[in-house]
Structures are given as structure tokens and as C-alpha cells.
Write a protein that holds these residues in place. Structure first.
Motif, PDB file in Angstrom:
ATOM      1  N   GLU A   1     109.014  42.259  31.172  1.00 18.07           N
ATOM      2  CA  GLU A   1     108.160  42.938  30.202  1.00 18.07           C
ATOM      3  C   GLU A   1     106.726  42.460  30.367  1.00 18.07           C
ATOM      4  O   GLU A   1     106.464  41.264  30.528  1.00 18.07           O
ATOM      5  CB  GLU A   1     108.641  42.637  28.780  1.00 18.07           C
ATOM      6  N   VAL A   2     105.780  43.402  30.332  1.00 15.24           N
ATOM      7  CA  VAL A   2     104.359  43.073  30.434  1.00 15.24           C
ATOM      8  C   VAL A   2     103.594  43.879  29.399  1.00 15.24           C
ATOM      9  O   VAL A   2     104.070  44.905  28.900  1.00 15.24           O
ATOM     10  CB  VAL A   2     103.791  43.378  31.844  1.00 15.24           C
ATOM     11  N   SER A   3     102.403  43.422  29.077  1.00 15.94           N
ATOM     12  CA  SER A   3     101.495  44.215  28.250  1.00 15.94           C
ATOM     13  C   SER A   3     100.157  44.316  28.974  1.00 15.94           C
ATOM     14  O   SER A   3      99.808  43.450  29.773  1.00 15.94           O
ATOM     15  CB  SER A   3     101.306  43.578  26.863  1.00 15.94           C
ATOM     16  N   ASP A   4      99.435  45.383  28.689  1.00 12.96           N
ATOM     17  CA  ASP A   4      98.167  45.644  29.362  1.00 12.96           C
ATOM     18  C   ASP A   4      97.055  45.868  28.348  1.00 12.96           C
ATOM     19  O   ASP A   4      97.277  46.457  27.278  1.00 12.96           O
ATOM     20  CB  ASP A   4      98.257  46.908  30.233  1.00 12.96           C
ATOM     21  N   ASP A   5      95.857  45.404  28.693  1.00  6.13           N
ATOM     22  CA  ASP A   5      94.634  45.841  28.029  1.00  6.13           C
ATOM     23  C   ASP A   5      94.011  46.872  28.958  1.00  6.13           C
ATOM     24  O   ASP A   5      93.799  46.602  30.145  1.00  6.13           O
ATOM     25  CB  ASP A   5      93.669  44.674  27.814  1.00  6.13           C
ATOM     26  N   VAL A   6      93.737  48.063  28.433  1.00  5.80           N
ATOM     27  CA  VAL A   6      93.255  49.151  29.281  1.00  5.80           C
ATOM     28  C   VAL A   6      91.908  49.660  28.795  1.00  5.80           C
ATOM     29  O   VAL A   6      91.635  49.696  27.588  1.00  5.80           O
ATOM     30  CB  VAL A   6      94.273  50.305  29.340  1.00  5.80           C
ATOM     31  N   ALA A   7      91.074  50.052  29.744  1.00  7.69           N
ATOM     32  CA  ALA A   7      89.778  50.645  29.434  1.00  7.69           C
ATOM     33  C   ALA A   7      89.877  52.155  29.570  1.00  7.69           C
ATOM     34  O   ALA A   7      90.460  52.667  30.529  1.00  7.69           O
ATOM     35  CB  ALA A   7      88.711  50.102  30.377  1.00  7.69           C
ATOM     36  N   ALA A   8      89.334  52.873  28.600  1.00  6.01           N
ATOM     37  CA  ALA A   8      89.349  54.339  28.608  1.00  6.01           C
ATOM     38  C   ALA A   8      87.957  54.855  28.277  1.00  6.01           C
ATOM     39  O   ALA A   8      87.180  54.202  27.572  1.00  6.01           O
ATOM     40  CB  ALA A   8      90.374  54.866  27.606  1.00  6.01           C
ATOM     41  N   MET A   9      87.652  56.053  28.760  1.00  9.01           N
ATOM     42  CA  MET A   9      86.308  56.626  28.660  1.00  9.01           C
ATOM     43  C   MET A   9      86.284  57.719  27.592  1.00  9.01           C
ATOM     44  O   MET A   9      86.982  58.722  27.702  1.00  9.01           O
ATOM     45  CB  MET A   9      85.910  57.186  30.024  1.00  9.01           C
ATOM     46  N   PHE A  10      85.455  57.527  26.568  1.00  6.92           N
ATOM     47  CA  PHE A  10      85.367  58.487  25.478  1.00  6.92           C
ATOM     48  C   PHE A  10      84.115  59.360  25.563  1.00  6.92           C
ATOM     49  O   PHE A  10      83.992  60.332  24.817  1.00  6.92           O
ATOM     50  CB  PHE A  10      85.416  57.764  24.134  1.00  6.92           C
ATOM     51  N   ARG A  11      83.199  59.014  26.433  1.00  6.72           N
ATOM     52  CA  ARG A  11      82.031  59.846  26.707  1.00  6.72           C
ATOM     53  C   ARG A  11      81.943  60.030  28.216  1.00  6.72           C
ATOM     54  O   ARG A  11      81.804  59.047  28.954  1.00  6.72           O
ATOM     55  CB  ARG A  11      80.749  59.212  26.174  1.00  6.72           C
ATOM     56  N   ASP A  12      82.041  61.252  28.662  1.00  6.75           N
ATOM     57  CA  ASP A  12      82.060  61.529  30.096  1.00  6.75           C
ATOM     58  C   ASP A  12      80.633  61.630  30.622  1.00  6.75           C
ATOM     59  O   ASP A  12      80.040  62.709  30.694  1.00  6.75           O
ATOM     60  CB  ASP A  12      82.829  62.825  30.368  1.00  6.75           C
TER      61      ASP A  12
ATOM     62  N   LYS B   1      80.615  55.086  36.203  1.00  2.63           N
ATOM     63  CA  LYS B   1      80.315  53.958  37.086  1.00  2.63           C
ATOM     64  C   LYS B   1      80.929  52.652  36.545  1.00  2.63           C
ATOM     65  O   LYS B   1      81.436  51.829  37.307  1.00  2.63           O
ATOM     66  CB  LYS B   1      78.803  53.807  37.254  1.00  2.63           C
ATOM     67  N   LEU B   2      80.901  52.483  35.230  1.00  2.00           N
ATOM     68  CA  LEU B   2      81.518  51.292  34.652  1.00  2.00           C
ATOM     69  C   LEU B   2      83.026  51.318  34.863  1.00  2.00           C
ATOM     70  O   LEU B   2      83.625  50.290  35.220  1.00  2.00           O
ATOM     71  CB  LEU B   2      81.205  51.195  33.161  1.00  2.00           C
ATOM     72  N   MET B   3      83.661  52.466  34.668  1.00  4.12           N
ATOM     73  CA  MET B   3      85.104  52.560  34.880  1.00  4.12           C
ATOM     74  C   MET B   3      85.455  52.268  36.332  1.00  4.12           C
ATOM     75  O   MET B   3      86.460  51.599  36.621  1.00  4.12           O
ATOM     76  CB  MET B   3      85.603  53.944  34.475  1.00  4.12           C
ATOM     77  N   SER B   4      84.637  52.740  37.265  1.00  6.97           N
ATOM     78  CA  SER B   4      84.866  52.469  38.678  1.00  6.97           C
ATOM     79  C   SER B   4      84.783  50.965  38.954  1.00  6.97           C
ATOM     80  O   SER B   4      85.598  50.410  39.684  1.00  6.97           O
ATOM     81  CB  SER B   4      83.840  53.224  39.524  1.00  6.97           C
ATOM     82  N   TYR B   5      83.806  50.325  38.331  1.00  8.54           N
ATOM     83  CA  TYR B   5      83.662  48.879  38.513  1.00  8.54           C
ATOM     84  C   TYR B   5      84.859  48.117  37.938  1.00  8.54           C
ATOM     85  O   TYR B   5      85.406  47.208  38.573  1.00  8.54           O
ATOM     86  CB  TYR B   5      82.372  48.403  37.841  1.00  8.54           C
ATOM     87  N   LEU B   6      85.296  48.498  36.740  1.00  9.30           N
ATOM     88  CA  LEU B   6      86.410  47.795  36.105  1.00  9.30           C
ATOM     89  C   LEU B   6      87.708  47.927  36.906  1.00  9.30           C
ATOM     90  O   LEU B   6      88.594  47.074  36.822  1.00  9.30           O
ATOM     91  CB  LEU B   6      86.625  48.327  34.683  1.00  9.30           C
ATOM     92  N   ALA B   7      87.821  49.006  37.702  1.00  7.79           N
ATOM     93  CA  ALA B   7      89.008  49.201  38.537  1.00  7.79           C
ATOM     94  C   ALA B   7      88.913  48.469  39.863  1.00  7.79           C
ATOM     95  O   ALA B   7      89.894  48.437  40.620  1.00  7.79           O
ATOM     96  CB  ALA B   7      89.219  50.693  38.798  1.00  7.79           C
ATOM     97  N   SER B   8      87.792  47.871  40.142  1.00  7.28           N
ATOM     98  CA  SER B   8      87.562  47.276  41.459  1.00  7.28           C
ATOM     99  C   SER B   8      88.094  45.848  41.567  1.00  7.28           C
ATOM    100  O   SER B   8      88.256  45.144  40.567  1.00  7.28           O
ATOM    101  CB  SER B   8      86.065  47.265  41.774  1.00  7.28           C
ATOM    102  N   GLY B   9      88.340  45.440  42.784  1.00  5.28           N
ATOM    103  CA  GLY B   9      88.709  44.051  43.034  1.00  5.28           C
ATOM    104  C   GLY B   9      87.581  43.109  42.671  1.00  5.28           C
ATOM    105  O   GLY B   9      87.824  41.969  42.251  1.00  5.28           O
ATOM    106  N   GLN B  10      86.332  43.554  42.808  1.00  6.63           N
ATOM    107  CA  GLN B  10      85.187  42.718  42.455  1.00  6.63           C
ATOM    108  C   GLN B  10      85.204  42.337  40.981  1.00  6.63           C
ATOM    109  O   GLN B  10      84.876  41.203  40.617  1.00  6.63           O
ATOM    110  CB  GLN B  10      83.880  43.459  42.785  1.00  6.63           C
ATOM    111  N   ALA B  11      85.581  43.276  40.143  1.00  9.37           N
ATOM    112  CA  ALA B  11      85.649  42.974  38.716  1.00  9.37           C
ATOM    113  C   ALA B  11      86.712  41.927  38.427  1.00  9.37           C
ATOM    114  O   ALA B  11      86.540  41.058  37.562  1.00  9.37           O
ATOM    115  CB  ALA B  11      85.924  44.246  37.921  1.00  9.37           C
ATOM    116  N   GLN B  12      87.834  41.981  39.139  1.00  9.17           N
ATOM    117  CA  GLN B  12      88.893  40.994  38.938  1.00  9.17           C
ATOM    118  C   GLN B  12      88.449  39.608  39.380  1.00  9.17           C
ATOM    119  O   GLN B  12      88.786  38.600  38.751  1.00  9.17           O
ATOM    120  CB  GLN B  12      90.158  41.426  39.678  1.00  9.17           C
ATOM    121  N   VAL B  13      87.687  39.552  40.476  1.00  6.76           N
ATOM    122  CA  VAL B  13      87.125  38.266  40.923  1.00  6.76           C
ATOM    123  C   VAL B  13      86.224  37.691  39.830  1.00  6.76           C
ATOM    124  O   VAL B  13      86.291  36.495  39.499  1.00  6.76           O
ATOM    125  CB  VAL B  13      86.334  38.440  42.238  1.00  6.76           C
ATOM    126  N   ALA B  14      85.391  38.542  39.258  1.00  6.84           N
ATOM    127  CA  ALA B  14      84.481  38.098  38.207  1.00  6.84           C
ATOM    128  C   ALA B  14      85.243  37.618  36.979  1.00  6.84           C
ATOM    129  O   ALA B  14      84.894  36.595  36.375  1.00  6.84           O
ATOM    130  CB  ALA B  14      83.523  39.233  37.839  1.00  6.84           C
TER     131      ALA B  14
END
Length: 449
Positions: free
Chosen positions: A325-336, A342-355
């Protein structure tokens, strides 16, 4: 350096938009908020897009108010996956766009949903990516201090029966086996729902678990009843007032019982408890407490430590040991908008995980991180488990909000009055019967290989 980290995330040229500003709403506050805002600063430095983070523990309520007033944040970080389905159904959530949505490396982090309409809950159109997982927490684990458990001649159990026997032996030694805290405002009770979900998953298996999270398995079904009774039986072995006391004990405070108290006689004092069923996010609390102990000359010696063993299945169902069993914190976009994409793209990147790992001292995990990304043996083991077997989302996070709230409250009543189980399950089933099929999620467990 920040520019180099963001290479390949399609942020070049954004510096020409210095006036752009994004509002980000999330449940992280205090230390976690400071860590995440520093990650956002990396994004800002490379993109020229300013971000304004707002942290609130009851993020779902704050977000709903913002939507009703026509002023939602650009991006929100949600701790409950079912909120996504509600916003998708209402047309309030923007589907994700950009090259990252087809990037195989980012695929494990994308949450895809279909919009549902009508009482039958049939989807309209196909599935689209609506969210990015930016934090994953391993929940099918039990924490302990190896040196302390060894005093009882104990080793990590491989089956549920072995764990029950271990619990009994600790109780027979006039010790408290389980750390138990149900208080976690604003949603107290979820540490107990985690227990029941974990038992259901490992006892009844993947098919029953998914039927339950999809709203197709009644609360009065034998599998559900067995999960509650199995948990209750373990707590009765655990003895005494542990269960009732947990109603007023915060889960972070309960977990401190694994370690000596900061008192002159700490080296000879009994531990508050010996086993803690809690998600991997508790590592942060353990580290903080151990650092405080280490700074005290009164702390016990040798220094306490902690590790975990996976939640064991029944002896007759060892195949279920690969389910987690796992739980997730997820980011979602309410204004397109372009900045939000660009922020959503960054949050999905490996670079964001390194940070994030750098800012959290390696207590941040995601579907993208691997054991090789960590140095500490405990965090390395957590990351390895996230790439082992089949991952099933936290059941409460998938339930409609009304159902999850009723579940959490039922747990609290059960700990006070376990003889009311039949009534509680009947009441939970009544709540299920009032919910539309459109309110349930269809997410399935995900094999890691």
C-alpha cells in the motif's frame, strides 16, 4: 546550476516573462513548506516565473472555497486522490499538456482519469493525464529498533501469525507492543484506516481490494469484516488501554515510544512501545527525535536506531507479500496557462526529484526515484520497496470524501467500542449506498515491473 538541472524540461526562454506569477496551494506547512518552497525557487531561477506557495493542512476545504469563488490556485498539491475525480467530473481540472505527458520516464508519475457523468458512472471520452505524483509514501511497513527487539530474542516476522506471536511475547514481558496514535487533525482516524486497508490487501488480495476501492464490495462483505476483526484481535493481544488511549494520542507522539525518553533513567526505562505501523514519512519524525536525544547527555547508550519490515501476509497467503500500500501527494493544474504547464512539467521531471531529495535530507520518495539515489540504508530500503511487487493506492485516498470521512470516524468508534462492529459496518454500507457511481475512482494497482 539551477538552469542545468532544468535542462530538457522546456523552460528555456521563460525569463522573458518576469511578470508571470503562479499560486501554488498545498498541505505542507512549517519545515515541509520551507523545503518545498526552496524547490520552487529552483524553478523560479531557471524560468523567471514567480511562485507564491500557500500551505494549509485542510487543503481540500481551502481549494473548494477557492473554486466556488472563481479564484482557484494555478496549481494545487492534493493528498487525497479522490478529489481529482470530483474536479475532473465537474470540469474544474485542466488536463496536462506538453512533451512530458508522453515521456516514458515520467509515465509512472502521471495520474490518468476519465470524466464520468450520469448515475451509471460511465466515462465520457478516454483517459487523460490530470495530475503528477510528486511524493510517494510507502505504507505497508512496521518500524522497530533492531537492538531493542533483539532483547526479546525477536526477529522481523515473515507471516501475520508470527507477528501476532511476537506481539504476545512482548506483552507477556509487561511491555507495550504497538505504538498507536489516532489523532491527526484535521482528519483523525486515518492511522487506523491504514491498518485495515493493509490487512485487507494482504489477507484478501488484490482483486478484493480493488473491488472495495471501486465501490463494488459491500462493507458487510466477509473480507471487510475479517480485516476489522483481525486488527481488533491484534490490538487485544497488545493489551490494556492502548487502543482507547490512542484516540487522544497524535501518531507522531506515539511513534516516539520506539525510543528512550529524555530522562535521567532513560537507559533503564521501559520503551513506550516496540512496533509502529506507519508510512515512510515518519522517518522525518524519527530522525528529529533521535537528533534531540543525541544532543542530550541523558540519552541512552548505545544510540537507538530504526528500520522496518514489510507488513506480513497470513501464512497461507504468502503470495500476497508482494502487495504494498502506498499514498501519493499529487499536483494538479486548475488554471490552464503556459506558466502553469511549465511548472507541471518541472514537477514531473527527474530534476525536481533531485531537488526535493536534497532539500529533505533524502526523506522524499517518488515513483521515479530508485534505491541507487539514496545513501542511508533505511531510505535506500524504502526506495527499493517502491520498485518491488505491486503498488496499491491507499484505499481511503481513493474513496469518495463522504465515504472516507465515515470510515475514519468508524475506526475511532471501534477502538472505543469494538462490540459495535456490526452496527458500524452497516452504517458504512448505508453511506456507500447513497453515493453515485460517478464518485468512485477506477484506479488499479500497478505492478512495478
Amino acid at each position: 546550476m539551477a538552469t542545468a538541472l532544468l535542462a530538457g524540461v522546456a523552460l528555456s526562454g521563460c525569463a522573458a516573462e518576469p511578470a508571470a506569477e503562479l499560486t501554488v496551494l498545498g498541505s505542507w506547512t512549517d519545515e515541509e513548506e520551507a523545503e518545498f518552497t526552496r524547490v520552487l525557487h529552483d524553478f523560479e531561477a531557471a524560468s523567471g516565473i514567480r511562485t507564491r506557495y500557500q500551505g494549509h493542512r485542510d487543503v481540500s476545504q481551502v481549494l473548494q472555497v477557492g473554486i466556488e469563488r472563481g479564484r482557484p490556485p494555478d496549481v494545487a498539491i492534493l493528498p487525497r486522490l479522490n478529489d481529482l475525480q470530483r474536479y475532473v467530473n465537474a470540469g474544474q481540472l485542466a488536463p496536462l499538456k506538453g512533451a512530458f505527458t508522453t515521456d516514458p520516464a515520467a509515465a509512472p508519475q502521471l495520474i490518468k482519469l476519465a470524466r464520468k457523468v450520469g448515475p451509471d458512472g460511465n466515462p465520457v471520452g478516454g483517459e487523460l493525464a490530470y495530475a503528477v505524483t510528486i511524493a510517494t509514501h510507502l505504507k505497508s511497513v512496521v518500524w522497530y529498533d533492531p537492538a531493542e527487539l533483539a532483547k526479546f530474542g525477536e526477529h522481523p516476522p515473515r507471516t501475520w501469525e508470527e507477528m501476532v506471536s511476537q506481539t504476545q511475547r512482548i506483552a507477556d514481558g509487561q511491555q507495550v507492543p504497538w505504538c498507536l496514535g489516532m489523532s491527526a487533525p484535521p482528519v483523525s482516524g486515518w492511522p487506523g484506516t491504514d491498518w485495515i486497508e493493509d490487512i485487507l490487501l494482504h489477507d484478501s488480495g488484490l482483486v478484493a481490494y480493488e473491488r472495495w476501492t471501486h465501490g463494488d464490495l459491500p462493507w458487510t462483505a466477509p473480507e471487510i469484516r475479517a480485516a476489522w476483526e483481525t486488527w481488533g484481535a491484534l490490538l487485544r493481544v497488545s493489551a490494556g488501554e492502548t487502543a482507547r488511549a490512542s484516540l487522544y494520542t497524535k501518531f507522531q507522539v506515539a511513534g516516539k515510544g520506539l525510543f528512550p525518553r529524555e530522562e535521567p533513567a532513560a537507559s533503564s526505562a521501559k520503551r513506550g512501545c516496540h512496533l509502529d505501523h506507519q508510512g515512510s514519512f515518519v522517518i522525518r519524525d524519527y530522525r528529529r527525535h533521535l537528533a534531540k536525544l543525541a544532543s542530550s547527555t541523558r540519552a541512552a547508550s548505545p544510540a537507538p536506531s530504526f528500520t522496518f519490515f514489510p507488513t506480513p501476509p497470513p501464512a497461507t497467503k504468502t503470495d500476497n507479500s508482494s502487495l504494498q500500500e502506498v499514498s501519493d501527494d499529487v499536483a494538479a493544474m486548475f488554471r490552464d496557462t503556459e506558466p502553469a504547464r511549465k511548472l507541471m512539467s518541472y514537477l514531473a521531471s527527474g530534476q525536481a526529484q533531485v531537488a526535493r531529495r536534497a532539500q529533505t535530507q533524502d526523506v522524499a520518495f517518488s515513483r521515479r526515484t530508485t534505491a541507487a539515489d539514496y545513501q542511508d540504508p533505511v531510505t535506500k530500503a524504502v526506495a527499493a520497496r517502491l520498485h518491488t511487487g505491486t503498488l496499491c493506492w491507499d484505499g481511503s485516498d481513493l474513496l469518495p470524501a463522504a465515504m472516507a470521512t465515515a470510515f475514519e470516524r468508524a475506526v475511532l468508534v471501534y477502538l472505543e467500542a469494538p462490540e459495535r462492529l456490526d452496527v458500524l459496518l452497516t452504517e458504512l454500507e448505508a453511506v456507500r449506498g447513497k453515493l453515485s457511481k460517478t464518485e468512485w475512482m477506477d484506479l488499479q494497482c500497478v505492478p512495478t515491473a
